[in-house]
Design a protein around this motif. Structure first.
Motif, PDB file in Angstrom:
ATOM      1  N   VAL A 176       0.848  -1.205   0.000  1.00  0.00           N
ATOM      2  CA  VAL A 176       0.000   0.000   0.000  1.00  0.00           C
ATOM      3  C   VAL A 176       0.877   1.245   0.000  1.00  0.00           C
ATOM      4  O   VAL A 176       0.642   2.188  -0.763  1.00  0.00           O
ATOM      5  N   LEU A 177       1.907   1.230   0.837  1.00  0.00           N
ATOM      6  CA  LEU A 177       2.789   2.390   0.971  1.00  0.00           C
ATOM      7  C   LEU A 177       3.539   2.686  -0.316  1.00  0.00           C
ATOM      8  O   LEU A 177       3.504   3.824  -0.831  1.00  0.00           O
ATOM      9  N   MET A 178       4.202   1.676  -0.864  1.00  0.00           N
ATOM     10  CA  MET A 178       5.070   1.906  -2.012  1.00  0.00           C
ATOM     11  C   MET A 178       4.312   1.920  -3.329  1.00  0.00           C
ATOM     12  O   MET A 178       4.466   2.847  -4.136  1.00  0.00           O
ATOM     13  N   ALA A 179       3.488   0.889  -3.561  1.00  0.00           N
ATOM     14  CA  ALA A 179       2.736   0.839  -4.820  1.00  0.00           C
ATOM     15  C   ALA A 179       1.752   1.992  -4.902  1.00  0.00           C
ATOM     16  O   ALA A 179       1.524   2.563  -5.970  1.00  0.00           O
ATOM     17  N   GLY A 180       1.169   2.365  -3.759  1.00  0.00           N
ATOM     18  CA  GLY A 180       0.224   3.474  -3.752  1.00  0.00           C
ATOM     19  C   GLY A 180       0.873   4.802  -4.073  1.00  0.00           C
ATOM     20  O   GLY A 180       0.414   5.544  -4.949  1.00  0.00           O
ATOM     21  N   SER A 181       1.969   5.119  -3.390  1.00  0.00           N
ATOM     22  CA  SER A 181       2.623   6.412  -3.596  1.00  0.00           C
ATOM     23  C   SER A 181       3.202   6.535  -5.000  1.00  0.00           C
ATOM     24  O   SER A 181       3.089   7.592  -5.643  1.00  0.00           O
ATOM     25  N   LEU A 182       3.823   5.462  -5.502  1.00  0.00           N
ATOM     26  CA  LEU A 182       4.366   5.490  -6.864  1.00  0.00           C
ATOM     27  C   LEU A 182       3.259   5.395  -7.914  1.00  0.00           C
ATOM     28  O   LEU A 182       3.376   5.956  -9.003  1.00  0.00           O
ATOM     29  N   GLY A 183       2.176   4.697  -7.560  1.00  0.00           N
ATOM     30  CA  GLY A 183       1.058   4.577  -8.482  1.00  0.00           C
ATOM     31  C   GLY A 183       0.409   5.917  -8.784  1.00  0.00           C
ATOM     32  O   GLY A 183      -0.012   6.186  -9.922  1.00  0.00           O
ATOM     33  N   PHE A 184       0.316   6.785  -7.770  1.00  0.00           N
ATOM     34  CA  PHE A 184      -0.229   8.124  -7.992  1.00  0.00           C
ATOM     35  C   PHE A 184       0.565   8.856  -9.077  1.00  0.00           C
ATOM     36  O   PHE A 184       0.010   9.541  -9.929  1.00  0.00           O
ATOM     37  N   ILE A 185       1.880   8.707  -9.013  1.00  0.00           N
ATOM     38  CA  ILE A 185       2.746   9.398  -9.980  1.00  0.00           C
ATOM     39  C   ILE A 185       2.599   8.790 -11.367  1.00  0.00           C
ATOM     40  O   ILE A 185       2.422   9.495 -12.358  1.00  0.00           O
ATOM     41  N   VAL A 186       2.656   7.466 -11.436  1.00  0.00           N
ATOM     42  CA  VAL A 186       2.632   6.788 -12.738  1.00  0.00           C
ATOM     43  C   VAL A 186       1.301   6.994 -13.455  1.00  0.00           C
ATOM     44  O   VAL A 186       1.266   7.304 -14.657  1.00  0.00           O
ATOM     45  N   PHE A 187       0.194   6.848 -12.735  1.00  0.00           N
ATOM     46  CA  PHE A 187      -1.116   6.865 -13.389  1.00  0.00           C
ATOM     47  C   PHE A 187      -1.781   8.246 -13.407  1.00  0.00           C
ATOM     48  O   PHE A 187      -2.588   8.525 -14.300  1.00  0.00           O
ATOM     49  N   LEU A 188      -1.446   9.090 -12.429  1.00  0.00           N
ATOM     50  CA  LEU A 188      -2.093  10.401 -12.360  1.00  0.00           C
ATOM     51  C   LEU A 188      -1.150  11.556 -12.660  1.00  0.00           C
ATOM     52  O   LEU A 188      -1.599  12.669 -12.944  1.00  0.00           O
ATOM     53  N   GLY A 189       0.137  11.309 -12.566  1.00  0.00           N
ATOM     54  CA  GLY A 189       1.095  12.404 -12.757  1.00  0.00           C
ATOM     55  C   GLY A 189       1.074  13.393 -11.618  1.00  0.00           C
ATOM     56  O   GLY A 189       1.368  14.576 -11.798  1.00  0.00           O
ATOM     57  N   LYS A 190       0.747  12.899 -10.400  1.00  0.00           N
ATOM     58  CA  LYS A 190       0.668  13.768  -9.225  1.00  0.00           C
ATOM     59  C   LYS A 190       1.354  13.098  -8.039  1.00  0.00           C
ATOM     60  O   LYS A 190       1.133  11.911  -7.782  1.00  0.00           O
ATOM     61  N   ASN A 191       2.133  13.866  -7.313  1.00  0.00           N
ATOM     62  CA  ASN A 191       2.798  13.364  -6.115  1.00  0.00           C
ATOM     63  C   ASN A 191       1.866  13.577  -4.920  1.00  0.00           C
ATOM     64  O   ASN A 191       2.052  14.487  -4.114  1.00  0.00           O
ATOM     65  N   LEU A 192       0.849  12.739  -4.815  1.00  0.00           N
ATOM     66  CA  LEU A 192      -0.144  12.891  -3.757  1.00  0.00           C
ATOM     67  C   LEU A 192       0.382  12.449  -2.403  1.00  0.00           C
ATOM     68  O   LEU A 192      -0.116  12.892  -1.368  1.00  0.00           O
ATOM     69  N   TYR A 193       1.377  11.566  -2.397  1.00  0.00           N
ATOM     70  CA  TYR A 193       1.901  11.101  -1.108  1.00  0.00           C
ATOM     71  C   TYR A 193       2.433  12.267  -0.282  1.00  0.00           C
ATOM     72  O   TYR A 193       2.090  12.413   0.886  1.00  0.00           O
ATOM     73  N   CYS A 194       3.282  13.070  -0.886  1.00  0.00           N
ATOM     74  CA  CYS A 194       3.866  14.196  -0.150  1.00  0.00           C
ATOM     75  C   CYS A 194       2.803  15.232   0.229  1.00  0.00           C
ATOM     76  O   CYS A 194       2.841  15.802   1.317  1.00  0.00           O
ATOM     77  N   ALA A 195       1.844  15.467  -0.652  1.00  0.00           N
ATOM     78  CA  ALA A 195       0.857  16.528  -0.423  1.00  0.00           C
ATOM     79  C   ALA A 195      -0.239  16.133   0.547  1.00  0.00           C
ATOM     80  O   ALA A 195      -0.725  16.973   1.315  1.00  0.00           O
ATOM     81  N   TRP A 196      -0.636  14.853   0.570  1.00  0.00           N
ATOM     82  CA  TRP A 196      -1.804  14.448   1.338  1.00  0.00           C
ATOM     83  C   TRP A 196      -1.529  13.418   2.435  1.00  0.00           C
ATOM     84  O   TRP A 196      -2.333  13.276   3.353  1.00  0.00           O
ATOM     85  N   ILE A 197      -0.444  12.667   2.339  1.00  0.00           N
ATOM     86  CA  ILE A 197      -0.306  11.488   3.192  1.00  0.00           C
ATOM     87  C   ILE A 197       0.872  11.546   4.157  1.00  0.00           C
ATOM     88  O   ILE A 197       0.731  11.154   5.320  1.00  0.00           O
ATOM     89  N   CYS A 198       2.032  12.006   3.702  1.00  0.00           N
ATOM     90  CA  CYS A 198       3.243  11.970   4.539  1.00  0.00           C
ATOM     91  C   CYS A 198       3.008  12.615   5.905  1.00  0.00           C
ATOM     92  O   CYS A 198       2.703  13.808   5.995  1.00  0.00           O
ATOM     93  N   PRO A 199       3.152  11.870   7.001  1.00  0.00           N
ATOM     94  CA  PRO A 199       2.865  12.426   8.330  1.00  0.00           C
ATOM     95  C   PRO A 199       3.827  13.526   8.770  1.00  0.00           C
ATOM     96  O   PRO A 199       3.418  14.450   9.471  1.00  0.00           O
TER      97      PRO A 199
END
Length: 412
Positions: A264-287
């Motif tokens: 979930v952590l790795m595939a999810g964060s990289l998946g946002f970039i690959v499929f959406l072109g957005k770094n959502l992990y840093c903007a929405w998730i990183c604690p």
């Protein structure tokens, strides 16, 4: 002049990239930890007279010694940031004589706790004719739970991931010997797939971030979502993308599907970039990013008057520090040098003294500069943003090529 400066920065980053990649390749293919298993066995079993390799798929040996016959087997499992290989030495009754670490690249401050608290000694005397469970590790495969058995070890608090990987590796090796030599077999509890509340909580956080792309109203409650991330991902689950994890991914140190949180952590964060072109992990998730942004909003201070020229130069700090960490790791033969991020200090209360000194600086500066650490020090943010730019540029280039080809086809 401006163009020339950009060129210099480009060549600087290019130099860092090429030399870092060369260091990684050198480390992976030429400086791997070679282990002389037979010599290790002779060092740990007194009065060895012969060591014969058992034919099979794993490094396994039959050992004759003055004290009787022994067996040794090696297997591995993925820990926090590396693959941990363990050797089990078993006596002729099927009891564990000793377990030894043969290879590992974990964060030193966490793995040393296993030695200090004599975790490896707790395997001595346990049987390989049934699984060795892991006590105190709720939510992990192999958890003791209500199993009525004395064949278990207790995890080491603060190093649960490494404790679990060691127990998993020992069990895999023991099961192999159990089948090959002792004609017994059992279902390995470390191979059982399970979904825990922690897995579900992480999935929900990622789904919320994904929804934020399409449901604009969610942006209004983004601050509250960040606060939830601090509590859930930061303090309760203790899961965050680190440079160590990214490096282990490059080395293909990928755990089994039973470690759902990792996927979930790795595939999810990289998946946002690959499929959406957005770094959502840093903007929405990183604690940790959430902590900095929350402090900045609570303080309400005016941002520091730093010129764009200085900011642009400061943007070169993350790749420079990351490069130094890679080079030092290659020279020292241990990539614990990548563990210079403040997550462990803030959320686990465990870190080196350097990180303890830097943590208050990062938090203080975030009062005046939103996400200070993220912008000027974070290796993950730098790597993710770089991949995101490459991805988007590649998509734009491909669309241009496609449109040109399509137009020519229509004209012709």
């Amino acid at each position: 002049m401006k163009g020339k400066k950009r060129d210099l920065e480009f060549y600087y980053l290019f130099f860092l990239s090429i030399t870092a990649i060369a260091a990684i390749i050198y480390s992976v293919f030429w400086t791997g930890q070679a282990v002389d298993y037979k010599a290790l066995i002779q060092q740990n079993i007194p009065s060895v007279t012969s060591v014969e390799k058992i034919i099979g798929t794993k490094p396994a040996y039959m050992v004759e010694a003055s004290g009787g016959r022994y067996y040794a087997v090696c297997d591995s499992a993925v820990g926090y940031q590396s693959r941990i290989e363990m050797m089990s030495i078993i006596d002729e009754k099927g009891l564990v004589e000793k377990v030894l670490v043969t290879k590992q690249g974990e964060t030193p401050i966490f793995f040393e706790r296993l030695y200090k608290q004599k975790y490896f000694d707790s395997f001595n005397g346990l049987s390989l004719k049934e699984p060795i469970y892991l006590g105190g590790a709720s939510g992990y495969t192999g958890y003791l739970a209500d199993s009525k058995t004395a064949n278990y070890v207790d995890r080491i608090s603060g190093s649960t991931v490494s404790s679990h990987a060691v127990a998993e590796a020992v069990n895999s090796g023991n099961l192999y010997l159990s089948r090959q030599i002792f004609n017994t077999s059992w279902a390995n509890p470390y191979d059982l797939f399970q979904v825990t509340w922690k897995d579900l909580a992480m999935i929900v956080m990622y789904l919320i971030a994904l929804a934020g792309v399409y449901i604009k109203k969610l942006v209004r409650i983004r601050t509250w979502i960040l606060l939830v991330s601090i509590g859930v991902l930061g303090f309760m689950i203790n899961q965050f993308v680190t440079a160590n994890l990214l490096f282990s991914l490059i080395q293909l140190q990928i755990p089994g599907i039973t470690n759902l949180k990792w996927y979930v952590l790795m595939a999810g964060s990289l998946g946002f970039i690959v499929f959406l072109g957005k770094n959502l992990y840093c903007a929405w998730i990183c604690p940790f990013g959430a902590v900095q942004e929350s402090l900045n909003k609570i303080a309400g201070f005016k941002p520091l008057g730093i010129s764009q020229t200085v900011i642009k130069k400061l943007k070169l700090v993350p790749p420079t520090i990351l490069w130094v960490a890679f080079i030092l790791g290659t020279c020292l033969g241990n990539y614990g040098t990548l563990d210079y991020q403040p997550f462990g200090a803030l959320f686990l209360l465990k870190a080196t003294w350097v990180i303890w000194l830097m943590l208050p600086v990062f938090l203080f500066m975030s009062l005046f500069f939103n996400r200070f650490y993220c912008q000027f020090f974070c290796p993950v943010g730098f790597i993710y943003n770089l991949i995101n730019r490459w991805r988007n540029k590649g998509v734009r280039t491909w669309k241009q090529i496609w449109n040109r080809w399509k137009n020519k086809k229509e004209e012709g």
